[in-house]
Enzyme design. Sequence first.
Site, PDB file in Angstrom:
ATOM      1  N   CYS A 195       0.869  -1.178   0.000  1.00  0.00           N
ATOM      2  CA  CYS A 195       0.000   0.000   0.000  1.00  0.00           C
ATOM      3  C   CYS A 195       0.903   1.224   0.000  1.00  0.00           C
ATOM      4  O   CYS A 195       1.722   1.396   0.909  1.00  0.00           O
ATOM      5  CB  CYS A 195      -0.871  -0.019   1.248  1.00  0.00           C
ATOM      6  SG  CYS A 195      -1.846   1.470   1.487  1.00  0.00           S
ATOM      7  N   CYS A 233      -0.824   3.712  -6.373  1.00  0.00           N
ATOM      8  CA  CYS A 233      -1.756   3.103  -5.422  1.00  0.00           C
ATOM      9  C   CYS A 233      -1.903   1.683  -5.920  1.00  0.00           C
ATOM     10  O   CYS A 233      -2.121   1.455  -7.117  1.00  0.00           O
ATOM     11  CB  CYS A 233      -3.107   3.816  -5.457  1.00  0.00           C
ATOM     12  SG  CYS A 233      -4.394   2.930  -4.536  1.00  0.00           S
TER      13      CYS A 233
END
Length: 268
Positions: free
Chosen positions: A79, A193
């Site tokens: 992440c 992302c």
Amino acid sequence: MAEKTASNAPLLIFDSGVGGLSVLRAVRALMPYAPVVYAADNAALPYGNKTEAQIASRVPALLGRMVERFHPRLVTIACNTASTIALPAVREALELPVVGTVPAIKPAAAMTRSGVIGLLGTEATIRQGYVDRLEAEFAQGKMLLRHAAPELVSAAEVRLRGQPIDPAMIARAVAGLRNQPGGERIDTVVLACTHFPLIEDELAAGFGPGVSFVDGAQGIARRIEFLTLGEEWARNGADFAVFTREGSDVDALAPALRDYGLERSMIL
Ligand code: DGL
């Protein structure tokens, strides 16, 4: 003497939601023999609209609990948002190797021919000093245009549940980069992302020909392979996914999770 790693000790791959599956995909391709626990903090999804303080306090504590529970050999924060904010704190808190996710600005700078790079990430990621430092170090003389596209996190979550994506979401993300000064010359887009590579086909259609996409998944997989070189591996039975909140939206993910070799899921 250092304790020997148990051969069935898994790799823990962590994200707020399904985004880390784009990293798991690269890990499976390179290390099919590795047992994996995939962990999603869906109780706090999305991370992108949280404050630095919220993420910095939540992620190290949660990963600490997961390490106690699952005894992984290595933790991967799959992440960008959590990594750009909390990686040093997680490394401090855990006594095992931690691999983070870094926006792939360096490879993008090597790839671009036009000199204009787009970067799509969460609101929290694109404002990080960490991204400024990567830009200063690796993208000197290039133009880096950033756009926060939180809607694409939902788009990827929806897609993995087998539902169609609203094309307007893709169009808005494309326009967010294209409509900035210089945006028409973007030829390389950093998917900063981990959710976004899961909808790369839709993004490619939205940007049209002549745009390449780059993300960190393969580099992460190579790093994990390097850090675990020479260790013994036993992948007995099926891997599983862990969530921090139960619900019908978790049940709806079962077919997609199976595609990634995650046969069961549980709630922490
Ligand atoms: N997948 C996460 C990332 O790479 C963030 C998604 C979110 O929770 O906002 O940044």
